[in-house]
Design an enzyme around this catalytic site. Structure first.
Site, short mmCIF file in Angstrom:
data_model
loop_
_atom_site.label_atom_id
_atom_site.label_comp_id
_atom_site.label_asym_id
_atom_site.label_seq_id
_atom_site.Cartn_x
_atom_site.Cartn_y
_atom_site.Cartn_z
N SER A 143 -6.67 -10.80 0.38
CA SER A 143 -7.54 -10.59 1.43
C SER A 143 -9.16 -10.13 0.88
O SER A 143 -8.97 -10.07 -0.74
CB SER A 143 -7.07 -9.38 2.08
N TYR A 157 -5.39 -1.06 3.66
CA TYR A 157 -4.93 -2.10 2.90
C TYR A 157 -5.86 -3.04 1.92
O TYR A 157 -4.84 -3.32 1.03
CB TYR A 157 -5.13 -2.83 4.48
P1 NAP Z 1 0.01 -11.26 11.80
O1 NAP Z 1 -0.94 -12.87 12.59
O2 NAP Z 1 -0.23 -10.07 12.24
O3 NAP Z 1 1.80 -12.44 11.27
C1 NAP Z 1 2.56 -11.05 11.06
C2 NAP Z 1 3.64 -11.93 10.72
O4 NAP Z 1 4.46 -11.35 9.43
C3 NAP Z 1 4.69 -11.83 11.81
O5 NAP Z 1 5.04 -13.57 11.15
C4 NAP Z 1 5.75 -10.50 11.13
O6 NAP Z 1 6.46 -11.50 12.01
C5 NAP Z 1 5.77 -10.71 10.13
N1 NAP Z 1 5.72 -9.15 9.58
C6 NAP Z 1 5.29 -7.95 9.75
N2 NAP Z 1 5.56 -6.63 8.64
C7 NAP Z 1 6.86 -7.43 8.63
C8 NAP Z 1 7.64 -7.05 7.25
N3 NAP Z 1 7.59 -5.89 7.43
N4 NAP Z 1 8.80 -7.58 7.45
C9 NAP Z 1 8.77 -9.09 7.21
N5 NAP Z 1 7.92 -10.15 8.28
C10 NAP Z 1 6.82 -9.08 8.67
O7 NAP Z 1 -0.30 -11.68 10.21
P2 NAP Z 1 -1.85 -12.62 9.36
O8 NAP Z 1 -3.14 -12.22 10.09
O9 NAP Z 1 -1.36 -14.15 9.72
O10 NAP Z 1 -1.27 -12.15 8.56
C11 NAP Z 1 -0.60 -12.84 7.03
C12 NAP Z 1 -1.29 -12.39 6.00
O11 NAP Z 1 -2.35 -12.45 5.07
C13 NAP Z 1 -1.00 -11.02 5.70
O12 NAP Z 1 -0.31 -10.43 4.01
C14 NAP Z 1 -2.42 -10.37 5.47
O13 NAP Z 1 -2.49 -9.04 5.19
C15 NAP Z 1 -3.11 -11.85 5.32
N6 NAP Z 1 -4.58 -11.84 5.63
C16 NAP Z 1 -4.47 -11.93 6.57
C17 NAP Z 1 -6.01 -11.80 7.40
C18 NAP Z 1 -7.03 -12.34 8.77
O14 NAP Z 1 -7.40 -12.18 9.21
N7 NAP Z 1 -5.95 -12.01 9.63
C19 NAP Z 1 -7.13 -11.44 6.27
C20 NAP Z 1 -6.91 -11.98 4.65
C21 NAP Z 1 -5.56 -11.34 5.00
P3 NAP Z 1 6.76 -10.56 13.71
O15 NAP Z 1 6.38 -12.17 14.25
O16 NAP Z 1 8.32 -10.47 13.99
O17 NAP Z 1 6.29 -9.64 14.07
#
Ligand code: NAP
Length: 252
Positions: A143, A157
């Site tokens: 991130s 985080y």
């Molecule tokens: P998201 O939309 O909140 O989706 C999270 C995903 O992770 C869902 O599929 C959820 O499953 C799964 N998950 C959560 N806790 C889990 C666990 N303990 N074991 C297995 N699966 C789990 O998140 P996102 O925005 O796509 O982010 C994905 C990655 O990118 C993360 O690592 C995040 O830190 C990183 N990231 C995101 C952003 C951003 O702005 N969005 C920026 C920087 C980095 P369920 O559907 O079953 O709940």
């Protein structure tokens, strides 16, 4: 890389779901991991099958070692593991460090960091030529927060993602001559449900005008970078941390 199984942790929604579609486009069978939202994971599987690909949903919490072992065992049943996208990650409600409970810190580091280590460990055991494997690729989700520190929001985080940067470099060097490439993408503000899960449903709208490109990124834009790093097109790229942030936090 021959086609095989690619596991995407947290593949049911957001960036993970887009990464599943990308891995399927590379010809792999995709293990779509989820923790709670079976319907979302099943929908990703249906999408991939509708495009002529192959996928299966697999429940499991990456912070549980038993669950991680079961997820990888399910992958073994389907074929040879050739890729891992360490994508599952969480945020939490905005807090200062002097407000953070042990429960909060434990959950944050257990999912974002230890879960990624456990999955990387199991992937290396299967893919490393040292262990009789045929190689593969690991892509970690970092991130931009690792460089910004995310003060007054979630320093925990950001720190967990800083450790992902370090793990990416160290593991890449550890397995560089064992057929495994390890890289990371470091997204900026991406329009997914993660912001609402951290109590900030309007975060994207509030921040957009302050971003270099005056817009957030999409999950699909991050998945394009993940797809490249998974693919043979990136055959000489390892230990790289690729900013996919629209220019946010590109300076150290
Ligand atoms: P998201 O939309 O909140 O989706 C999270 C995903 O992770 C869902 O599929 C959820 O499953 C799964 N998950 C959560 N806790 C889990 C666990 N303990 N074991 C297995 N699966 C789990 O998140 P996102 O925005 O796509 O982010 C994905 C990655 O990118 C993360 O690592 C995040 O830190 C990183 N990231 C995101 C952003 C951003 O702005 N969005 C920026 C920087 C980095 P369920 O559907 O079953 O709940």
């Amino acid at each position: 890389m021959a086609a095989g199984i690619v596991l995407v942790t947290g593949g049911s929604r957001g960036i993970g779901a887009a990464a599943c579609l990308a891995a399927a486009d590379l010809g792999h069978t995709v293990a779509v991991n989820y923790v709670h939202n079976k319907a979302a994971a099943d929908a990703v599987v249906t999408d991939i099958e509708a495009r002529g690909g192959s996928a299966f949903a697999i429940q499991g919490d990456v912070q549980s070692e038993a669950d991680v072992l079961a997820i990888f065992s399910a992958c073994d049943d389907q074929g040879t593991l050739v890729g891992l996208v360490n994508n599952a990650g969480v945020v939490d409600n905005p807090q200062r460090v002097d407000e953070m409970s042990l429960d909060r810190l434990t959950r944050m580091f257990a999912i974002n960091l230890i879960g990624s280590f456990l999955c990387a460990r199991e992937a290396v055991k299967r893919m490393s030529t040292k262990h009789g494997g045929t190689g593969g690729a690991i892509v970690n989700l970092g991130s931009a927060g690792s460089k910004l520190g995310s003060p007054k929001q979630y320093v925990d985080y950001a720190a967990s993602k800083g450790a992902i940067d370090t793990m990416t470099v160290g593991l890449a060097l550890e397995v560089a001559d064992e057929g495994i490439r390890v890289n990371a993408v470091r997204p900026g503000i991406i329009d997914t449900e993660i912001h609402a899960s951290g109590g900030l449903p309007d975060r994207v709208a509030q921040l957009e005008s302050k971003l270099p490109m005056k817009r957030a990124g999409s999950a699909g834009e991050v998945a394009k970078a993940i797809k490249w790093l998974l693919s043979d097109e990136a055959s000489y790229t390892t230990g790289a941390i690729l900013d996919v942030s629209g220019g946010r936090a590109i300076l150290p």
